[in-house]
Write a protein that holds these residues in place. Structure first.
Motif, PDB file in Angstrom:
ATOM      1  N   SER A   1     -33.057  43.731 -27.925  1.00 46.65           N
ATOM      2  CA  SER A   1     -33.346  43.093 -26.632  1.00 46.65           C
ATOM      3  C   SER A   1     -34.604  43.682 -25.986  1.00 46.65           C
ATOM      4  CB  SER A   1     -32.159  43.245 -25.679  1.00 46.65           C
ATOM      5  OG  SER A   1     -31.779  44.607 -25.555  1.00 46.65           O
TER       6      SER A   1
ATOM      7  N   ASP B   1     -33.134  48.526 -27.460  1.00 49.28           N
ATOM      8  CA  ASP B   1     -33.249  48.102 -26.055  1.00 49.28           C
ATOM      9  C   ASP B   1     -33.975  49.152 -25.221  1.00 49.28           C
ATOM     10  OD1 ASP B   1     -31.279  50.053 -25.696  1.00 49.28           O
ATOM     11  OD2 ASP B   1     -29.648  48.569 -25.600  1.00 49.28           O
TER      12      ASP B   1
ATOM     13  N   HIS C   1     -32.825  51.066 -22.946  1.00 46.85           N
ATOM     14  CA  HIS C   1     -32.085  52.318 -22.727  1.00 46.85           C
ATOM     15  C   HIS C   1     -32.391  53.322 -23.843  1.00 46.85           C
ATOM     16  CE1 HIS C   1     -30.205  49.258 -20.386  1.00 46.85           C
ATOM     17  NE2 HIS C   1     -29.717  48.658 -21.459  1.00 46.85           N
TER      18      HIS C   1
ATOM     19  N   ARG D   1     -24.073  52.698 -22.642  1.00 43.20           N
ATOM     20  CA  ARG D   1     -25.044  51.641 -22.349  1.00 43.20           C
ATOM     21  C   ARG D   1     -24.393  50.483 -21.595  1.00 43.20           C
ATOM     22  NH1 ARG D   1     -27.745  49.466 -27.361  1.00 43.20           N
ATOM     23  NH2 ARG D   1     -26.000  50.434 -28.445  1.00 43.20           N
TER      24      ARG D   1
ATOM     25  N   VAL E   1     -26.443  49.284 -18.579  1.00 41.46           N
ATOM     26  CA  VAL E   1     -27.129  47.986 -18.502  1.00 41.46           C
ATOM     27  C   VAL E   1     -26.663  47.211 -17.272  1.00 41.46           C
ATOM     28  CG1 VAL E   1     -25.569  46.592 -19.980  1.00 41.46           C
ATOM     29  CG2 VAL E   1     -28.000  46.045 -19.854  1.00 41.46           C
TER      30      VAL E   1
ATOM     31  N   TYR F   1     -17.025  44.753 -22.418  1.00 43.25           N
ATOM     32  CA  TYR F   1     -18.354  44.336 -22.862  1.00 43.25           C
ATOM     33  C   TYR F   1     -18.308  43.679 -24.241  1.00 43.25           C
ATOM     34  CZ  TYR F   1     -23.251  44.531 -24.271  1.00 43.25           C
ATOM     35  OH  TYR F   1     -24.505  44.183 -24.700  1.00 43.25           O
TER      36      TYR F   1
ATOM     37  N   LYS G   1     -21.360  41.836 -26.982  1.00 42.09           N
ATOM     38  CA  LYS G   1     -22.815  41.736 -27.124  1.00 42.09           C
ATOM     39  C   LYS G   1     -23.346  40.394 -26.632  1.00 42.09           C
ATOM     40  CE  LYS G   1     -26.578  43.925 -28.459  1.00 42.09           C
ATOM     41  NZ  LYS G   1     -26.684  45.115 -29.285  1.00 42.09           N
TER      42      LYS G   1
ATOM     43  N   GLN H   1     -25.668  40.389 -23.688  1.00 41.30           N
ATOM     44  CA  GLN H   1     -27.098  40.677 -23.769  1.00 41.30           C
ATOM     45  C   GLN H   1     -27.931  39.411 -23.552  1.00 41.30           C
ATOM     46  OE1 GLN H   1     -28.768  43.665 -26.583  1.00 41.30           O
ATOM     47  NE2 GLN H   1     -29.543  41.875 -27.651  1.00 41.30           N
TER      48      GLN H   1
HETATM   49  N1  ARG Z   1     -28.957  45.786 -24.861  1.00 41.63           N
HETATM   50  C1  ARG Z   1     -27.597  45.700 -24.396  1.00 41.63           C
HETATM   51  C2  ARG Z   1     -27.472  44.575 -23.380  1.00 41.63           C
HETATM   52  O1  ARG Z   1     -28.479  44.118 -22.920  1.00 41.63           O
HETATM   53  C3  ARG Z   1     -27.172  46.987 -23.764  1.00 41.63           C
HETATM   54  C4  ARG Z   1     -25.732  47.288 -23.871  1.00 41.63           C
HETATM   55  C5  ARG Z   1     -25.358  47.531 -25.274  1.00 41.63           C
HETATM   56  N2  ARG Z   1     -24.045  48.008 -25.387  1.00 41.63           N
HETATM   57  C6  ARG Z   1     -23.421  48.056 -26.581  1.00 41.63           C
HETATM   58  N3  ARG Z   1     -22.217  48.502 -26.602  1.00 41.63           N
HETATM   59  N4  ARG Z   1     -24.001  47.609 -27.661  1.00 41.63           N
HETATM   60  O2  ARG Z   1     -26.406  44.131 -23.050  1.00 41.63           O
END
Ligand code: ARG
Length: 461
Positions: free
Chosen positions: A24, A84, A86, A110, A114, A318, A320, A323
């Motif tokens: 991302s 990303d 982070h 993350r 995020v 969460y 993906k 994202q």
């Molecule tokens: N790039 C991810 C996003 O925008 C950050 C969070 C990723 N978390 C994970 N557990 N892969 O949502």
């Protein structure tokens, strides 16, 4: 090579296609400021509660500020392999300060990172957008003041209905924009709880102080449920919903500007600054800015729909899928901000043809209702009967091929004996608008009062 941030159990790195679909960084790099602020708040708190040593904290804060300077100075190299923002920031921090960087991610994930970054970003956007809306409102209010007496046709079904003042028409948009700003401000209030410290989904065993990080980042309080905190994208949905409604208003106004600036209407002339020419037709002045604003809502409500669909089937917490929230949201918020700026420019720069507006205002027997009202008031005729008599007057004018003002006393008396010469004043467009002094009505005196009210609300004076 496997990913240093999470690759301990992996024996190979990702396929190139996997890297492409997974990364991302191409779009979330614009969260760098929020990401670094979040990390600074987190590291400061970790040291405060004794999870980080002062020395590690100082190294981390110093390193993060250097990373910030590199990104802002354009010398930072973003890496897609690091997925990303982070991990790009953390990886660069490790290059700078070594192992201490690895302690920054204690008691966070993350997932909360995020959510925090994106909330901070959206909150800044809301503040900018609300200010932009106020600027547009002020441009409209100033126009409304100078056009308080200007009479134009008011439409229903895009058919001449009753004359209105141009100032009143402009203030209608000021009201809409006021509600739009209110919706964004409401969204900001609900958004303003900090997800940071919710960690991956369940919270953390470390003795963190979430109130401290919340306060440092300008949030009202920490979110109360860690699962909700990392799963929630209401804040961007709500912002996009408010933006869609406002963009819909801008689109309607754009449509009117397009119509009014046509040769057939000729009510306004858009300035050279906000129009374009044709490569073949030398006479053309095309209202491209208005047309583009009219179209931008496609992206904005498209983003809202896209995100609602992404979110609708996701189990907690969460996934993906989430994202996919950022690319469409960034695009939509950019488009919305640009639309507001372009609309403000167009409104400030357009010129008004008062004579054409006035002439058009009287077309289509637009003051017929005023005759019916006169019959009710002066001859004590029930409104339904007055409506019928007036319908016959319109028919007489149509048969004679003139407007209502072209009927002689004899013509009027032939329809109903109770009509007299006072009707000639009643059918003027100026009389029609001036009579509508009911609260919220179009009379110039009302427009002046409402414009003044808005002006003081918007300028605080
Ligand atoms: N790039 C991810 C996003 O925008 C950050 C969070 C990723 N978390 C994970 N557990 N892969 O949502």
């Amino acid at each position: 090579m496997s990913n240093r941030m999470w690759g301990g159990r992996f024996s190979s790195g990702p396929d190139a296609i996997m890297e492409e679909i997974n990364a991302s960084i191409g779009f979330d790099q614009r969260l760098y400021r929020q990401d670094i602020s979040g990390s600074i708040a987190h590291a400061t708190m970790l040291a405060e509660v004794g999870i980080l040593t002062q020395a590690d904290r100082d190294a981390i804060l110093g390193g993060l500020n250097e990373v910030l300077a590199e990104i802002e100075g354009g010398t930072f190299t973003f890496s897609r392999a690091l997925e990303d923002i982070h991990m790009n920031v953390e990886s660069r921090l490790r290059e700078k300060i070594g192992d201490a960087a690895g302690r920054l991610h204690t008691a966070r994930s993350r997932n909360d990172q995020v959510a925090t970054d994106f909330k901070l970003y959206v909150r800044d956007c809301i503040d900018t957008l609300v200010a932009q809306i106020a600027t547009l409102q002020l441009a409209l209010v100033e126009r409304a003041e100078s056009e308080a007496q200007t009479v134009m046709p008011g439409f229903t079904h895009l058919q001449s209905a009753q004359p209105v003042t141009f100032g009143h028409h402009l203030l209608a948009y000021v009201e809409m924009l006021g509600r739009d700003a209110g919706r964004l401000t409401d969204a900001r209030k609900r958004l303003n709880e900090s997800p940071l410290g919710s960690a991956a989904l369940a919270g953390t065993p470390y003795p963190i102080d979430r109130d401290m990080t919340a306060k440092a980042l300008g949030f009202e309080r920490p979110t109360a449920n860690s699962l909700d905190a990392v799963s929630d994208r209401d804040f961007i949905l709500e912002t996009l919903a408010a933006a869609s409604i406002c963009a819909m208003h801008l689109s309607r106004f754009s449509e009117e500007l397009v119509i009014w600036s046509s040769a057939q209407f000729g009510f306004i002339k858009l300035s050279d600054k906000f129009t374009t020419g044709s490569s073949i037709m030398p006479q053309k002045r095309n209202p491209d800015a208005a047309e583009l604003i009219r179209a931008k809502i496609g992206r904005i409500m498209g983003a809202l729909n896209s995100l609602l669909v992404v979110m609708k089937g996701l189990p907690l917490a969460y996934s993906k899928d989430m994202q996919e929230d950022k690319e469409v949201a960034f695009d939509a918020l950019d488009a919305f901000s640009l639309s507001l700026a372009a609309m403000t420019g167009m409104v400030s720069d357009l010129s008004v043809d008062r004579e054409r507006m006035r002439a058009a205002a009287g077309a289509g027997f637009s003051t017929a209702t005023d005759i019916a009202d006169w019959l009710v008031r002066e001859a004590d005729i029930p409104f339904r009967d007055a409506h019928h008599i007036t319908g016959r007057i319109v028919a007489a004018a149509e048969a004679k091929g003139c407007g209502l003002e072209g009927l002689t006393i004899e013509d009027l008396k032939a329809v109903d004996d109770r009509l007299d010469s006072r009707i000639h004043k009643v059918v003027t467009v100026e009389h029609s608008v001036a009579a509508r002094t009911s609260y919220g009505g179009t009379a110039p005196e009302n427009v002046i009062v409402q414009a003044a009210r808005w002006k003081s609300a918007l300028t605080g004076k």
